[in-house]
Design an enzyme around this catalytic site. Structure first.
Site, PDB file in Angstrom:
ATOM      1  N   GLY A  43      17.192   0.894 -23.359  1.00 50.36           N
ATOM      2  CA  GLY A  43      17.850   0.408 -24.572  1.00 50.36           C
ATOM      3  C   GLY A  43      18.896   1.332 -25.166  1.00 50.36           C
ATOM      4  CG  ASP A  98      17.211   0.307 -28.439  1.00 50.39           C
ATOM      5  OD1 ASP A  98      16.189   0.826 -28.918  1.00 50.39           O
ATOM      6  OD2 ASP A  98      17.161  -0.581 -27.555  1.00 50.39           O
ATOM      7  CG  ASP A 101      10.751  -3.700 -34.530  1.00 52.94           C
ATOM      8  OD1 ASP A 101      10.798  -4.065 -35.711  1.00 52.94           O
ATOM      9  OD2 ASP A 101      10.357  -4.448 -33.614  1.00 52.94           O
ATOM     10  CE  LYS A 129      14.413  -5.707 -35.658  1.00 52.59           C
ATOM     11  NZ  LYS A 129      13.703  -6.576 -34.679  1.00 52.59           N
ATOM     12  CG  PHE A 150      14.816 -10.354 -31.045  1.00 51.27           C
ATOM     13  CD1 PHE A 150      13.909  -9.336 -30.832  1.00 51.27           C
ATOM     14  CD2 PHE A 150      15.638 -10.746 -29.997  1.00 51.27           C
ATOM     15  CE1 PHE A 150      13.801  -8.726 -29.588  1.00 51.27           C
ATOM     16  CE2 PHE A 150      15.530 -10.142 -28.750  1.00 51.27           C
ATOM     17  CZ  PHE A 150      14.615  -9.131 -28.554  1.00 51.27           C
ATOM     18  CB  VAL A 151      19.757  -7.572 -33.141  1.00 48.33           C
ATOM     19  CG1 VAL A 151      19.818  -8.118 -34.557  1.00 48.33           C
ATOM     20  CG2 VAL A 151      19.011  -6.247 -33.110  1.00 48.33           C
ATOM     21  CG  ASP A 157      16.054  -5.954 -23.360  1.00 46.17           C
ATOM     22  OD1 ASP A 157      15.720  -5.095 -24.201  1.00 46.17           O
ATOM     23  OD2 ASP A 157      15.233  -6.539 -22.636  1.00 46.17           O
ATOM     24  NE  ARG A 163      18.365  -3.478 -20.809  1.00 43.25           N
ATOM     25  CZ  ARG A 163      17.331  -3.179 -21.600  1.00 43.25           C
ATOM     26  NH1 ARG A 163      17.544  -2.698 -22.802  1.00 43.25           N
ATOM     27  NH2 ARG A 163      16.093  -3.358 -21.193  1.00 43.25           N
TER      28      ARG A 163
HETATM   29  P1  IMP Z   1       9.123  -0.220 -31.809  1.00 40.20           P
HETATM   30  O1  IMP Z   1       8.218   0.503 -30.850  1.00 40.20           O
HETATM   31  O2  IMP Z   1       8.474  -1.483 -32.327  1.00 40.20           O
HETATM   32  O3  IMP Z   1       9.664   0.633 -32.918  1.00 40.20           O
HETATM   33  O4  IMP Z   1      10.304  -0.804 -30.994  1.00 40.20           O
HETATM   34  C1  IMP Z   1      11.214  -0.047 -30.419  1.00 40.20           C
HETATM   35  C2  IMP Z   1      11.724  -0.694 -29.152  1.00 40.20           C
HETATM   36  O5  IMP Z   1      11.580  -2.120 -29.149  1.00 40.20           O
HETATM   37  C3  IMP Z   1      13.173  -0.411 -29.057  1.00 40.20           C
HETATM   38  O6  IMP Z   1      13.387   0.692 -28.232  1.00 40.20           O
HETATM   39  C4  IMP Z   1      13.746  -1.685 -28.474  1.00 40.20           C
HETATM   40  O7  IMP Z   1      13.845  -1.561 -27.099  1.00 40.20           O
HETATM   41  C5  IMP Z   1      12.761  -2.765 -28.786  1.00 40.20           C
HETATM   42  N1  IMP Z   1      13.234  -3.617 -29.919  1.00 40.20           N
HETATM   43  C6  IMP Z   1      12.804  -3.612 -31.204  1.00 40.20           C
HETATM   44  N2  IMP Z   1      13.464  -4.516 -31.950  1.00 40.20           N
HETATM   45  C7  IMP Z   1      14.330  -5.125 -31.114  1.00 40.20           C
HETATM   46  C8  IMP Z   1      15.322  -6.159 -31.285  1.00 40.20           C
HETATM   47  O8  IMP Z   1      15.563  -6.708 -32.377  1.00 40.20           O
HETATM   48  N3  IMP Z   1      16.023  -6.498 -30.175  1.00 40.20           N
HETATM   49  C9  IMP Z   1      15.833  -5.927 -28.956  1.00 40.20           C
HETATM   50  N4  IMP Z   1      14.930  -4.949 -28.758  1.00 40.20           N
HETATM   51  C10 IMP Z   1      14.181  -4.551 -29.816  1.00 40.20           C
HETATM   52 MG    MG Z   2      14.134   0.118 -25.935  1.00 40.94          MG
END
Ligand code: IMP
Ligand code: MG
Length: 182
Positions: A43, A98, A101, A129, A150-151, A157, A163
């Protein structure tokens, strides 16, 4: 690809301008320090590639490969496919992703990097986010704070597609629906 977007959230030039600003902050912060940038692939590949070329101080680059998403939902489980190759002992590490979340990925990776005895570990994300955060973690450097969409694009991706979009956009719902997600 553009036709699959409901709307463009961050344009190519907005990204480029913000990357310059973050790179300046990072440069000021790490000047004179032994910096290792760790890109979370796949990402963060696009973001990290643009970012490091705007950081005009010596640095080393490594990557860690992780995944947690299937479709548009985090699985809550982090898979680490590739770990560090370089030694980061006593070095100042900046982990680049990237998007932040739920926080599961960055927390898990930060923990993992700490095992290699770096002097410091900080984080940099292009997108933040906060609405969906499950762990208490905030990025040290961040590009844009976004709402709970969701972006895709600029490295991000949906099932490995989009991507290579140069901007960041919100995917049309019918795209997930037609592929059986959400
Ligand atoms: P987290 O572990 O939930 O913080 O998510 C982090 C990973 O989830 C990032 O490295 C992204 O690859 C993926 N991710 C989270 N939100 C999105 C989104 O809106 N679009 C695409 N990938 C996302
Ligand atoms: Mg990622």
């Amino acid at each position: 690809m553009h036709n699959d977007l409901l709307k463009v959230l961050v344009t190519e030039s907005q990204i480029a301008n913000r990357v310059v600003d973050i790179a300046e902050e990072i440069t000021d912060y790490y000047r004179g320090k032994p910096l290792t940038v760790i890109c979370l692939s796949n990402g963060a590949i696009v973001f990290a590639a643009d970012l490091i070329r705007r950081i005009p101080i010596p640095l080393q680059l490594d990557s860690i490969s992780v995944s947690s998403y299937r479709g548009t939902e985090s699985t809550g489980e982090i898979h680490m496919h590739k770990g560090l190759r370089l030694c980061v002992k006593d070095r100042d590490v900046l982990i680049v992703d990237d998007i932040l979340d739920t926080g599961l990925t960055l927390s898990r990776v930060t923990e993992e990097v700490h095992k290699a005895s770096p002097k410091s570990v900080q984080t940099c994300v292009l997108l933040n986010k906060p609405a969906r955060r499950r762990l208490e973690i905030e990025p040290d450097f961040s590009g844009f704070e976004i709402e709970d969409h969701f972006v895709v694009g600029y490295g991000l991706d949906y099932n490995e597609a989009y991507r290579n979009l140069p901007c960041i956009g919100i995917l049309k719902q019918e795209i997930y629906q037609s592929q059986g997600n959400r």
